[in-house]
Motif scaffolding. Structure first.
Motif, short mmCIF file in Angstrom:
data_model
loop_
_atom_site.label_atom_id
_atom_site.label_comp_id
_atom_site.label_asym_id
_atom_site.label_seq_id
_atom_site.Cartn_x
_atom_site.Cartn_y
_atom_site.Cartn_z
N GLY A 21 0.80 -1.22 0.00
CA GLY A 21 0.00 0.00 0.00
C GLY A 21 0.83 1.26 0.00
O GLY A 21 0.42 2.28 -0.58
N THR A 22 2.02 1.23 0.61
CA THR A 22 2.85 2.45 0.69
C THR A 22 3.89 2.48 -0.42
O THR A 22 3.79 3.29 -1.34
N PHE A 23 4.87 1.58 -0.37
CA PHE A 23 5.89 1.60 -1.42
C PHE A 23 5.29 1.22 -2.77
O PHE A 23 5.67 1.79 -3.81
N GLY A 24 4.36 0.27 -2.77
CA GLY A 24 3.72 -0.11 -4.04
C GLY A 24 3.00 1.07 -4.68
O GLY A 24 3.03 1.24 -5.90
N SER A 25 2.37 1.89 -3.85
CA SER A 25 1.72 3.09 -4.38
C SER A 25 2.75 4.07 -4.92
O SER A 25 2.57 4.67 -5.98
N PHE A 26 3.86 4.24 -4.18
CA PHE A 26 4.90 5.16 -4.63
C PHE A 26 5.45 4.75 -6.00
O PHE A 26 5.46 5.54 -6.94
N ILE A 27 5.91 3.51 -6.11
CA ILE A 27 6.56 3.10 -7.36
C ILE A 27 5.52 2.92 -8.47
O ILE A 27 5.80 3.19 -9.65
N GLY A 28 4.30 2.49 -8.11
CA GLY A 28 3.25 2.33 -9.11
C GLY A 28 2.82 3.66 -9.70
O GLY A 28 2.72 3.81 -10.93
N PHE A 29 2.53 4.64 -8.85
CA PHE A 29 2.12 5.95 -9.34
C PHE A 29 3.27 6.68 -10.01
O PHE A 29 3.07 7.45 -10.95
N ALA A 30 4.51 6.45 -9.52
CA ALA A 30 5.67 7.08 -10.17
C ALA A 30 5.79 6.61 -11.61
O ALA A 30 6.05 7.41 -12.52
#
Length: 469
Positions: free
Chosen positions: A269-278
């Protein structure tokens, strides 16, 4: 007799205190024997200098890994301008496949440093980055390149994602426990910044002097000299530690711990969101606000998509700092709450058609995700310490520390799968509804669910009662 025993014990203690630290032995191939960063005398005399030198080159190599990992996030959006005919689904696959491969490679990469040596594997892992960069340069110059070939080349970019795990594993062996957090934080931040740099540099380079067209092969060629510098630097200045051992038993024990899987879910939810949205941010801007996809500056085009990865990277250390002060679980709850609220705001403001409102909303989302990255990662050793019968202020016994260290590597790998899931969710939403609102609504529900999970288990649950997480 008692006096004699006491005097003997005192003499033994004094001898131990004054005994010289273990000497380092250097062997061919830049192997070091006798490394012990917990030996303060050794550390102060030579250890710190050696560790810093290795950290510097590790950061540079990992930075390039993130650059290569995120190349297709911007290249895929530029393919139509280069004459490629691709539908939205195909573009999303090119964006997401590097994250899928990179997340998977993180698992074996975690064990390769002890097998081959940190210096040796840094040379090899940096050298592997030549495959995706050169292949990209060769295939994007021809608009007739089949989609299957493009997808295979994009998958090669996953080598860059795997580098994070081996780089973090290597630096762990160089630093004493009291300085590991700072060293690993620098290493991680240096890598994460690579995503932002790639998204800033590539649009500029491929449009300078290209007129109305784009010179996409340069997106690959420009990184080749830097990769060669990283390889030569690692060969000449880094070291292998003979006492670096793979902890398969610790990994097996960590996998049996249910909290590993719960924490991995939070990290998705946190890192996955960061790298996914990036990775998907350039595509979202191009779809929603095509006039802002590339802003002309002189003879080049600048994409503001790089700001998302930059904000997320810079905010990560503050998540760890806030977690130290207020508890990782509470900060993680705040991060998920903020991510849910900002995503709702993005949904509500999309009909306004304001790029600057859209950009501001996403930058807040990246900041919250970055804070969540730091706080969730900080939770891992604390949870394992509490589960091992210790407390939040102590790492626990050696067995507990081994499980926690192994869990950090496994959780970082699992969390990276979010970089695949988010673009694919957005792609499915576009196919089914013609827009991204449905996917954003699903993300809101997921963030709220993860918030409740954090509250139930780590703020109010039995684990929380055993010690503040």
């Amino acid at each position: 007799m008692t006096e004699t025993a006491t005097r003997t014990g005192t003499q033994t203690a004094q001898a131990t205190q004054t005994a010289p630290s273990r000497a380092l032995t250097h062997r061919p191939g830049r192997w070091i024997d006798g490394w012990d960063p917990e030996d303060r005398d050794q550390w102060n005399r030579v250890g710190r200098t050696i560790a810093r030198r290795n950290l510097g080159w590790s950061i540079f190599a990992e930075f390039l890994g993130f650059v290569v990992w995120q190349l297709w996030s911007i290249v895929a959006v530029s393919l139509p301008a280069a004459g490629f005919e691709l539908d939205t689904t195909q573009v999303f696959w090119l964006i997401s496949i590097p994250s899928l491969v990179g997340a998977t490679l993180r698992i074996p990469y975690s064990f390769l440093v002890p097998r081959f040596g940190g210096r040796n594997w840094t040379i090899v892992s940096a050298g592997l980055l030549l495959l995706p960069t050169v292949a990209l340069a060769l295939c994007v110059g021809n608009p007739d390149t089949p989609f299957g070939v493009l997808l295979a080349v994009a998958a090669l970019a996953g080598f860059g994602g795997g580098n994070f795990a081996s780089s973090m594993s290597n630096i762990t062996f160089f630093y004493p426990q009291r300085e590991k957090g700072w060293a690993l934080g620098l290493n991680a931040a240096g890598g994460n910044i690579g995503a932002s740099v790639a998204q800033f540099v590539v649009p500029v380079v491929v449009t300078v002097g290209a007129g109305a067209a784009v010179n996409l092969p340069l997106a690959g060629w420009i990184w080749v000299p830097f990769i060669l510098v990283a390889m030569v630097g690692a060969w000449k200045y880094m070291d292998n530690l003979s006492n670096a051992k793979a902890d398969f038993a610790g990994s097996a024990a960590a996998l049996r711990e249910p909290h590993l899987w719960l924490l991995a879910l939070l990290y998705i939810g946190t890192f996955g969101s960061f790298i996914g949205f990036a990775s998907v941010f350039p595509k979202l801007i191009a779809d929603q606000f095509p006039e802002f996809s590339g802003i002309a500056v002189g003879g080049a085009s600048v994409s503001l998509a790089f700001l998302g990865a930059l904000v997320g990277s810079l905010s990560r250390p503050y998540g760890g700092r806030l977690a130290d002060r207020f508890g990782g679980a509470r900060v993680t709850m705040f991060a998920f709450g903020a991510m849910a609220a900002v995503t709702v705001a993005v949904i509500a403001t999309l009909p306004l058609g304001s790029f600057w409102v859209f950009l501001g909303g996403f930058l807040l989302l990246f900041a919250a995700a970055g804070i969540g990255n730091g706080s969730t990662y900080r939770m891992v050793p604390v949870v394992f310490a509490v589960r091992g019968g210790g407390n939040a202020g102590h790492g626990g016994d050696v067995s507990t520390q081994r499980r926690a260290a192994a869990a950090l590597g496994l959780i970082s790998a699992i969390g990276a799968y979010g970089g695949f899931l988010i673009p694919q969710a957005l792609s499915l939403s576009a196919q089914a509804t013609g827009g991204y609102t449905t996917a954003f609504a699903v993300f809101v529900a997921a963030y709220l669910g993860l918030l409740l999970l954090t509250w139930a288990v780590y703020v109010r649950g039995a684990v929380a009662r055993a010690g503040r997480i």
